[in-house]
Write a protein that holds these residues in place. Structure first.
Motif, PDB file in Angstrom:
ATOM      1  N   UNK A  59       0.556  -0.876  -0.107  1.00  0.00           N
ATOM      2  CA  UNK A  59       0.445   0.019  -0.098  1.00  0.00           C
ATOM      3  C   UNK A  59       1.484   1.453   0.004  1.00  0.00           C
ATOM      4  N   UNK A  60       2.136   1.095   1.215  1.00  0.00           N
ATOM      5  CA  UNK A  60       3.301   2.377   0.410  1.00  0.00           C
ATOM      6  C   UNK A  60       3.442   2.515  -1.108  1.00  0.00           C
ATOM      7  N   UNK A  61       3.439   1.888  -1.450  1.00  0.00           N
ATOM      8  CA  UNK A  61       3.934   2.179  -3.207  1.00  0.00           C
ATOM      9  C   UNK A  61       2.732   2.360  -3.982  1.00  0.00           C
ATOM     10  N   UNK A  62       1.725   2.791  -3.440  1.00  0.00           N
ATOM     11  CA  UNK A  62       0.740   2.718  -4.007  1.00  0.00           C
ATOM     12  C   UNK A  62      -0.758   1.737  -4.526  1.00  0.00           C
ATOM     13  N   UNK A  63      -0.444   0.569  -4.352  1.00  0.00           N
ATOM     14  CA  UNK A  63      -1.233  -0.765  -4.475  1.00  0.00           C
ATOM     15  C   UNK A  63      -2.826  -0.237  -3.717  1.00  0.00           C
ATOM     16  N   UNK A  64      -3.796  -0.791  -4.538  1.00  0.00           N
ATOM     17  CA  UNK A  64      -4.973  -0.446  -3.240  1.00  0.00           C
ATOM     18  C   UNK A  64      -5.038  -1.431  -2.817  1.00  0.00           C
ATOM     19  N   UNK A  65      -5.017  -2.644  -2.571  1.00  0.00           N
ATOM     20  CA  UNK A  65      -5.770  -4.122  -1.794  1.00  0.00           C
ATOM     21  C   UNK A  65      -4.366  -5.318  -1.898  1.00  0.00           C
ATOM     22  N   UNK A  66      -4.587  -5.512  -0.636  1.00  0.00           N
ATOM     23  CA  UNK A  66      -3.365  -6.690  -0.497  1.00  0.00           C
ATOM     24  C   UNK A  66      -4.167  -7.504   0.116  1.00  0.00           C
ATOM     25  N   UNK A  67      -3.355  -8.681  -0.139  1.00  0.00           N
ATOM     26  CA  UNK A  67      -3.970  -9.857   0.149  1.00  0.00           C
ATOM     27  C   UNK A  67      -3.157 -11.267   1.196  1.00  0.00           C
ATOM     28  N   UNK A  68      -3.233 -11.432   2.140  1.00  0.00           N
ATOM     29  CA  UNK A  68      -2.612 -12.714   2.114  1.00  0.00           C
ATOM     30  C   UNK A  68      -2.900 -13.964   2.201  1.00  0.00           C
ATOM     31  N   UNK A  69      -2.522 -15.362   2.493  1.00  0.00           N
ATOM     32  CA  UNK A  69      -2.821 -15.834   3.013  1.00  0.00           C
ATOM     33  C   UNK A  69      -2.327 -16.221   4.173  1.00  0.00           C
ATOM     34  N   UNK A  70      -3.280 -16.409   4.976  1.00  0.00           N
ATOM     35  CA  UNK A  70      -2.951 -16.333   6.836  1.00  0.00           C
ATOM     36  C   UNK A  70      -2.660 -17.874   7.298  1.00  0.00           C
ATOM     37  N   UNK A  71      -2.698 -18.655   6.455  1.00  0.00           N
ATOM     38  CA  UNK A  71      -2.276 -20.384   6.648  1.00  0.00           C
ATOM     39  C   UNK A  71      -1.100 -20.133   6.751  1.00  0.00           C
ATOM     40  N   UNK A  72      -0.087 -19.414   5.876  1.00  0.00           N
ATOM     41  CA  UNK A  72       1.569 -19.122   5.881  1.00  0.00           C
ATOM     42  C   UNK A  72       2.214 -18.250   7.072  1.00  0.00           C
ATOM     43  N   UNK A  73       2.748 -17.773   7.008  1.00  0.00           N
ATOM     44  CA  UNK A  73       4.191 -16.879   7.968  1.00  0.00           C
ATOM     45  C   UNK A  73       2.909 -16.292   9.101  1.00  0.00           C
ATOM     46  N   UNK A  74       1.865 -15.465   8.687  1.00  0.00           N
ATOM     47  CA  UNK A  74       1.007 -15.190   9.404  1.00  0.00           C
ATOM     48  C   UNK A  74       0.750 -16.027  10.868  1.00  0.00           C
ATOM     49  N   UNK A  75       0.121 -16.750  10.600  1.00  0.00           N
ATOM     50  CA  UNK A  75      -0.182 -17.663  11.467  1.00  0.00           C
ATOM     51  C   UNK A  75       0.877 -18.532  11.991  1.00  0.00           C
ATOM     52  N   UNK A  76       1.913 -18.919  10.969  1.00  0.00           N
ATOM     53  CA  UNK A  76       3.122 -20.003  11.472  1.00  0.00           C
ATOM     54  C   UNK A  76       2.998 -21.618  11.304  1.00  0.00           C
ATOM     55  N   UNK A  77       2.512 -21.630  12.177  1.00  0.00           N
ATOM     56  CA  UNK A  77       2.586 -23.165  12.675  1.00  0.00           C
ATOM     57  C   UNK A  77       2.036 -24.291  11.568  1.00  0.00           C
ATOM     58  N   UNK A  78       1.503 -23.741  10.276  1.00  0.00           N
ATOM     59  CA  UNK A  78       0.320 -25.034   9.971  1.00  0.00           C
ATOM     60  C   UNK A  78      -0.988 -25.708  10.332  1.00  0.00           C
ATOM     61  N   UNK A  79      -1.649 -24.275  11.165  1.00  0.00           N
ATOM     62  CA  UNK A  79      -2.774 -25.220  11.831  1.00  0.00           C
ATOM     63  C   UNK A  79      -4.107 -24.962  11.591  1.00  0.00           C
ATOM     64  N   UNK A  80      -3.585 -23.761  10.598  1.00  0.00           N
ATOM     65  CA  UNK A  80      -4.958 -22.673  10.051  1.00  0.00           C
ATOM     66  C   UNK A  80      -4.924 -22.527   8.931  1.00  0.00           C
ATOM     67  N   UNK A  81      -6.342 -22.787   8.212  1.00  0.00           N
ATOM     68  CA  UNK A  81      -6.375 -22.058   6.451  1.00  0.00           C
ATOM     69  C   UNK A  81      -7.317 -20.756   6.811  1.00  0.00           C
ATOM     70  N   UNK A  82      -6.857 -19.880   6.009  1.00  0.00           N
ATOM     71  CA  UNK A  82      -7.043 -18.432   6.102  1.00  0.00           C
ATOM     72  C   UNK A  82      -6.662 -17.478   5.374  1.00  0.00           C
ATOM     73  N   UNK A  83      -7.835 -16.489   4.963  1.00  0.00           N
ATOM     74  CA  UNK A  83      -7.198 -15.307   4.615  1.00  0.00           C
ATOM     75  C   UNK A  83      -6.727 -13.979   4.881  1.00  0.00           C
ATOM     76  N   UNK A  84      -6.583 -12.716   4.163  1.00  0.00           N
ATOM     77  CA  UNK A  84      -6.722 -11.410   4.759  1.00  0.00           C
ATOM     78  C   UNK A  84      -6.635 -10.100   3.774  1.00  0.00           C
ATOM     79  N   UNK A  85      -7.699  -9.597   3.771  1.00  0.00           N
ATOM     80  CA  UNK A  85      -8.110  -8.875   2.796  1.00  0.00           C
ATOM     81  C   UNK A  85      -7.450  -7.468   3.709  1.00  0.00           C
ATOM     82  N   UNK A  86      -7.243  -6.477   2.968  1.00  0.00           N
ATOM     83  CA  UNK A  86      -6.134  -5.199   3.318  1.00  0.00           C
ATOM     84  C   UNK A  86      -6.279  -3.722   2.177  1.00  0.00           C
ATOM     85  N   UNK A  87      -6.968  -2.933   3.395  1.00  0.00           N
ATOM     86  CA  UNK A  87      -7.264  -1.968   2.056  1.00  0.00           C
ATOM     87  C   UNK A  87      -8.189  -0.827   2.559  1.00  0.00           C
TER      88      UNK A  87
END
Ligand code: PLP
Length: 258
Positions: A59-87
């Motif tokens: 978003x600091x570079x002018x992008x409108x929407x950022x998505x993350x698979x929270x399944x990965x590094x955000x959760x970090x322990x391989x025991x959740x399936x989730x996603x996050x949308x920012x904007x």
């Protein structure tokens, strides 16, 4: 970036981009993408899963929407399936009202709690993921059985110029090609003791996957070739283990490739 402009059609509404992109970890210039999107009045969306907000903030570079698979590094322990949308609200409200309310993909409280708990250690985990990935990439780069290493933290990689500018560090994923055929690559992966074979990434454990037969197996061989997904391409998600142990495991499995 000319290819992005050339791909825009009269009915194009959005530019969707992932950087570094799976599985070759090619880095795209976020500011250039945001400028093209603004010029053509398109919504720009970036999948920031590989980087997390700690290493890259599109978003600091002018992008409108950022998505993350929270399944990965955000959760970090391989025991959740989730996603996050920012904007901003103008972009997120239609998603909340239609996609979430009508389709109903609502995260469970327990999964949300696991992600919040995981994020408490995101900073220290990302430091270790990046450190281990860098050491793995440097080890693989000098190994005679390795053909090519793809990692933006290597000075020889085209993405290196973005470190410290667009991204704080190069991240926890490393890809490489072996001087080997399909069955030798599969045998190499099967010989590893410390790695788990898995298509996910960002777990505490080191993970390894073979894109041609796993993530990209639904593609035709022609499509894979066009995307550079060769039979000797392998992708690692560097875990939090001691780098010496990870490298020792790679070394023993590589020693038997011939
Ligand atoms: C970069 C990236 N974005 C999104 C996804 C989708 O993730 P999820 O399993 O949370 O649906 C993946 C899955 O591998 C991914 O690698």
């Amino acid at each position: 970036m000319q290819a992005v402009c050339d791909a825009i059609q009269p009915n194009t509404r959005m530019i969707f981009c992932e950087t570094p992109v799976n599985p070759h970890l090619t880095v795209y210039d976020l500011q250039a993408i945001a400028e093209i999107a603004q010029q053509y009045q398109l919504i720009s969306v970036v999948d920031n899963t590989f980087m997390t907000p700690l290493l890259q903030q599109p978003i600091n570079f002018g992008i409108d929407i950022v998505v993350h698979s929270a399944t990965k590094f955000l959760n970090g322990h391989g025991d959740v399936i989730a996603g996050i949308v920012c904007g901003d609200c103008s972009h997120l409200e239609p998603i909340r009202m239609h996609s979430l309310k009508d389709i109903g993909a609502v995260i469970s409280p327990h999964d949300a709690w696991l992600i919040l708990r995981g994020m408490k250690t995101l900073d220290v985990r990302m430091q270790r993921h990046c450190q281990n990935a860098q050491l793995i990439a440097e080890y693989l780069e000098q190994h005679p059985q390795v053909e090519q290493v793809f990692y933006p933290g290597l000075e020889t990689d085209a993405g290196y110029r973005f470190i410290g500018q667009q991204m704080v560090a190069a991240g926890g994923l490393v890809a490489f090609t072996l001087k080997a055929d399909l069955s030798q690559c599969q045998a190499f992966i099967n010989r590893l003791q410390l790695f788990s074979i898995a298509v996910s990434l960002g777990d505490a454990e080191s993970l390894i996957q073979h894109p041609a037969s796993m993530t990209h197996s639904p593609y035709t061989p022609e499509m894979r070739l066009q995307a550079g997904i060769t039979d000797n391409l392998i992708r690692i998600s560097a875990g939090l283990e001691d780098a010496e142990d990870i490298i020792a495991d790679l070394a023993q499995a590589l020693a038997q490739v011939n």
